[in-house]
Enzyme design. Structure first.
Site, PDB file in Angstrom:
ATOM      1  N   GLU A 140     -12.005  19.957 -24.148  1.00 35.21           N
ATOM      2  CA  GLU A 140     -12.256  18.534 -24.385  1.00 35.21           C
ATOM      3  C   GLU A 140     -12.546  18.223 -25.840  1.00 35.21           C
ATOM      4  O   GLU A 140     -12.113  17.185 -26.373  1.00 35.21           O
ATOM      5  CB  GLU A 140     -13.410  18.053 -23.506  1.00 35.21           C
ATOM      6  CG  GLU A 140     -13.037  17.861 -22.047  1.00 35.21           C
ATOM      7  CD  GLU A 140     -13.007  19.163 -21.249  1.00 35.21           C
ATOM      8  OE1 GLU A 140     -12.531  19.142 -20.105  1.00 35.21           O
ATOM      9  OE2 GLU A 140     -13.476  20.195 -21.788  1.00 35.21           O
ATOM     10  N   HIS A 164     -19.904  15.637 -12.164  1.00 39.23           N
ATOM     11  CA  HIS A 164     -18.626  14.926 -12.120  1.00 39.23           C
ATOM     12  C   HIS A 164     -18.810  13.467 -11.700  1.00 39.23           C
ATOM     13  O   HIS A 164     -17.853  12.827 -11.274  1.00 39.23           O
ATOM     14  CB  HIS A 164     -17.667  15.592 -11.120  1.00 39.23           C
ATOM     15  CG  HIS A 164     -16.964  16.799 -11.668  1.00 39.23           C
ATOM     16  ND1 HIS A 164     -17.629  17.916 -12.076  1.00 39.23           N
ATOM     17  CD2 HIS A 164     -15.646  17.060 -11.864  1.00 39.23           C
ATOM     18  CE1 HIS A 164     -16.754  18.830 -12.483  1.00 39.23           C
ATOM     19  NE2 HIS A 164     -15.546  18.329 -12.376  1.00 39.23           N
TER      20      HIS A 164
END
Length: 769
Positions: free
Chosen positions: A505, A574
């Site tokens: 990321e 998440h």
């Protein structure tokens, strides 16, 4: 008498030894260049003028940095009494590395640099200036009264020093208008994409710039200067892997088999700060072995004598040639030394010895190269003395002028945080877009499509409109992304514009910054917003800050798509709604549409805008349907929308909380006849507070709602603005509704309680009426 404390043996390990050898890791060579000025001249590899320029540039770097040392003690006579208050990360001793590399680059190439980047910046500027035509030199120094080419060049070199020192002194005439300073100096006009105060922070930016060069096929190379300490940093290792991906050079690349044209140039001075890279904080003796972990060809890695300007120049020329042939990336471990500590506050005697320093100073790059110029009659002693005097006096004039230059206006303290520009119109070169297959057909039923398809349609339209728009992220190519939003884009636009990335990321976001800096308009996907925390530095310290830190030299037009998984039972890692964190970072736009219509229109506006934008998408909304025009339209950023009109109460919300707010408003009207107005912020930054205030002035009561946890939520910012600016209109305190101050649970039962619901909003509204 007391005993003398023995010096630990490991403090004496750093010694200059440039004997050729091979690292036992795929036969990585060390010290390939065995020539000197005489042999190189005889071979036609250098001429006298170039050799003199190399020495002059090293002298300029040394003189400027020795000035910084003297300024701190008040010993620099031309600026007696001047208070220099900036950082003091000098690179004295490393001049051959910076100058040798810069001399091997072409005018359209790029560099990135480090917090110890004065030498890189001065060297790049000097070499680039010498390649400019008289016409371009005149534009660079329009006030020059030079009557000859030589005088014009001299004026340009002095102006380069002036603007460098003005930046170090925090002056308005500095390269970055005093906003960046020593550790962030940049000159985008010569391809210097910026020094970086974050160790390793510029490496993904350089990788992204090289990715952009590959896409643009412009023949340019990026030289990424970074210290040895950076190569223990996670984002740096991610960047090495990103640059070396097989998909750029194997059959997946199709007709465009071309490696990422970047030189990872390690300024290996053997100390991260005080930690010894050779014997203490790494598990390898030779840093060059890093390259072997990321590419079967070892990234053409080699160890280079960084105290020999000719050796550095030779290695960089060969590395750049490899990159221009599509054989990048290249890794150069440049063995050099800094004579001073991490900064001037570091006495350095606690972790290295005088004997070690003396051994390195014995191979000083300036002294040894100066000797070669004399030995080969390129300069005599008188000419050498004249050159040294010219460098010294040039620096003094530039320093005095910089010290006397105007400071920035304090009223402009937040100027350049954002830009008000956009990609209108698209340059003609980028209006021609290659379509490999017809784009996916998005079916409408009574004019309606889903939120997911609305974003997809926006991506398709903008990629068809502007060839600068590229899209990448984890699993977004053939698979179409975790939520199938990008399915079919690869087949339509090809792998140059749509491609998968490693699970990295920080590199995904950092490379987008670099690509944006050189003219592309990347859209990247973070599968879950939680993962933005993995990329925090690249989002918050790089994307957000470079427009400001550069003094508005550069825009950073990129869109980071981040989906929120809350409400689907994914648990604590998440499910987070983190837009409030991003609103606390000046320089970022943060948007969170709640309807398909807004999602499409705002995505199109975001791609065209020249600010870095966090585009938040709730997975709970992907299946929501709404009427979305098939023709061109935009939804402006920074403009709230009244989704429901009312007179008795205002509910302000964004994202999926808007839908719950509308449900609560309908129920309240049915139950009590209360007239509720629902304002959808749509954009958190820029915030359209005026629409909110007008509504509250009308209704006198307000509830602010989001799915973020209550503590630290942006709902508090909105509520405080209302309280402060329209307090006299309020008939009740402003209420806030959000998720519980905890961690998202996996259990359906617990998550249903954790997230705010229409019932929670209804209860808050009732308490105010």
């Amino acid at each position: 008498m007391g005993q003398t404390k023995a010096t630990p043996s490991y403090l004496s390990n750093s010694r200059p030894d440039f004997t050729p050898f091979e690292v036992d890791c795929g036969r990585i060579p060390a010290y390939r260049f065995r020539g000197n000025l005489r042999t190189l001249t005889e071979a036609g590899g250098i001429d006298a003028a170039t050799a003199i320029h190399l020495l002059e540039d090293m002298l300029m770097v040394r003189e400027m940095e020795e000035m910084i040392v003297k300024l701190r003690s008040g010993a620099y006579e031309p600026l007696a009494g001047f208070n220099y208050r900036g950082p003091t990360h000098v690179s004295i001793g490393q001049e051959a590395a910076s100058v040798g590399a810069a001399s091997a680059l072409e005018s359209n190439d790029y560099i990135t640099s480090t917090h110890r980047g004065h030498g890189d910046s001065v060297a790049r500027g000097c070499h680039a200036i010498r390649t400019l035509s008289d016409e371009r030199l005149r534009k660079r120094v329009p006030h020059s009264k030079a009557a000859s080419c030589e005088e014009l060049l001299e004026d340009a070199l002095e102006d380069h020093l002036f603007r460098t020192l003005a930046e170090l002194f925090g002056k308005e005439e500095g390269y970055c208008k005093g906003r960046g300073g020593s550790m962030h100096i940049a000159d985008f006009s010569v391809g210097h994409l910026g020094a970086n105060a974050i160790v390793g922070g510029s490496v993904p930016i350089a990788t992204g710039a090289a990715l952009g060069c590959r896409y643009l096929r412009n023949g340019a190379v990026v030289c990424c200067f970074a210290g040895d300490g950076a190569f223990a940093n996670g984002v740096v290792l991610e960047s090495l892997n990103f640059a070396a991906q097989c998909q750029f050079t194997n059959e997946i690349a199709g007709k465009h088999c071309f490696g990422v044209p970047i030189i990872f140039f390690v300024l290996n001075n053997h100390y991260a700060m005080t930690g010894r890279s050779d014997t203490e904080v790494l598990g390898i003796q030779h840093l060059v072995r890093r390259a072997a972990g990321f590419a079967d060809n070892n990234m053409h890695a080699e160890i280079v004598n960084g105290m020999d300007v000719l050796a550095v120049r030779d290695a960089t020329l060969r590395a750049a040639a490899l990159c221009r042939r599509g054989q990048g990336p290249v890794f150069l471990d440049v063995n050099t030394y800094r004579y001073y500590g991490h900064s001037l506050s570091d006495p350095r005697n606690e972790y290295r010895t005088r004997e070690e320093e003396a051994a390195w100073k014995a191979v000083d790059p300036i002294l040894t190269f100066r000797g070669q110029l004399l030995e080969n009659d390129v300069l005599n002693k008188e000419a050498l003395a004249a050159l040294e005097t010219r460098v010294r006096e040039r620096n003094a004039r530039a320093a005095v002028r910089a010290a006397e230059a105007a400071d920035p206006d304090s009223a402009d303290v937040v100027k350049y945080i954002y830009t008000d520009t956009s990609a209108e119109p698209v340059p003609s070169d980028f209006r021609r877009v290659e379509i490999l297959e017809p784009p996916p057909v998005i079916k409408r039923v009574e004019g309606q499509i889903t939120y997911r398809d609305a974003i997809k349609e926006a991506l398709i339209e903008e990629m068809k409109r502007d060839a600068r728009v590229i899209f990448y992220g984890e699993d977004v190519a053939e698979y179409g992304g975790a939520f199938k939003l990008s399915k079919g884009l690869l087949e339509t636009f090809g792998r140059d514009r749509v491609f998968n990335t490693p699970i990295s990321e920080a590199a995904i976001c950092g490379t987008a910054v670099g690509a944006a800096m050189i003219g592309l308009r990347p859209v990247v996907e973070l599968m879950y917003m939680d993962f933005a925390l993995m990329a925090g530095d690249q989002i918050c310290n790089q994307a957000a800050k470079w427009h400001y830190m550069s003094g508005a030299q550069v825009d950073v037009p990129l869109v980071i798509r981040a989906s929120v998984g809350g409400g689907k039972g994914y648990g604590g890692q998440h499910s987070q709604t983190l837009e409030s964190i991003m609103t606390h970072i000046p320089g970022l736009y943060v948007v969170y549409p709640s309807t398909p219509y807004d999602a499409k229109g705002m995505m199109k506006s975001a791609i065209r805008d020249n600010n870095p934008i966090i585009f938040v998408e709730s997975q709970l909304l992907y299946g929501e349907k709404g009427v979305v025009p098939g023709e061109e339209y935009l939804v402006p950023l920074g403009v709230a929308d009244v989704k429901r009109s009312g007179n008795d109460l205002t509910i302000v919300a964004w994202g999926p909380a808007v839908l719950d707010s509308l449900k609560a408003a309908d129920r309240l009207e049915t139950e009590s006849g209360a007239s509720v107005e629902v304002v959808d912020l749509r954009s958190l930054v820029p915030l359209d507070i005026e629409t909110v205030l007008r509504s509250v002035q009308k209704t006198g009561r307000c509830v602010v709602v989001s799915q973020a946890v209550q503590v630290g939520s942006y709902t508090g910012e909105v509520a405080s603005r209302i309280q402060y600016e329209v307090f006299d209109y309020l008939d009740a305190p402003v209420a806030r509704v959000g998720a519980k101050n905890g961690i998202a649970p996996q259990s359906h039962v617990l998550e249903a309680t954790f997230l705010p619901t229409a019932e929670d909003i209804l209860a808050a509204a009732r308490s105010l009426l």
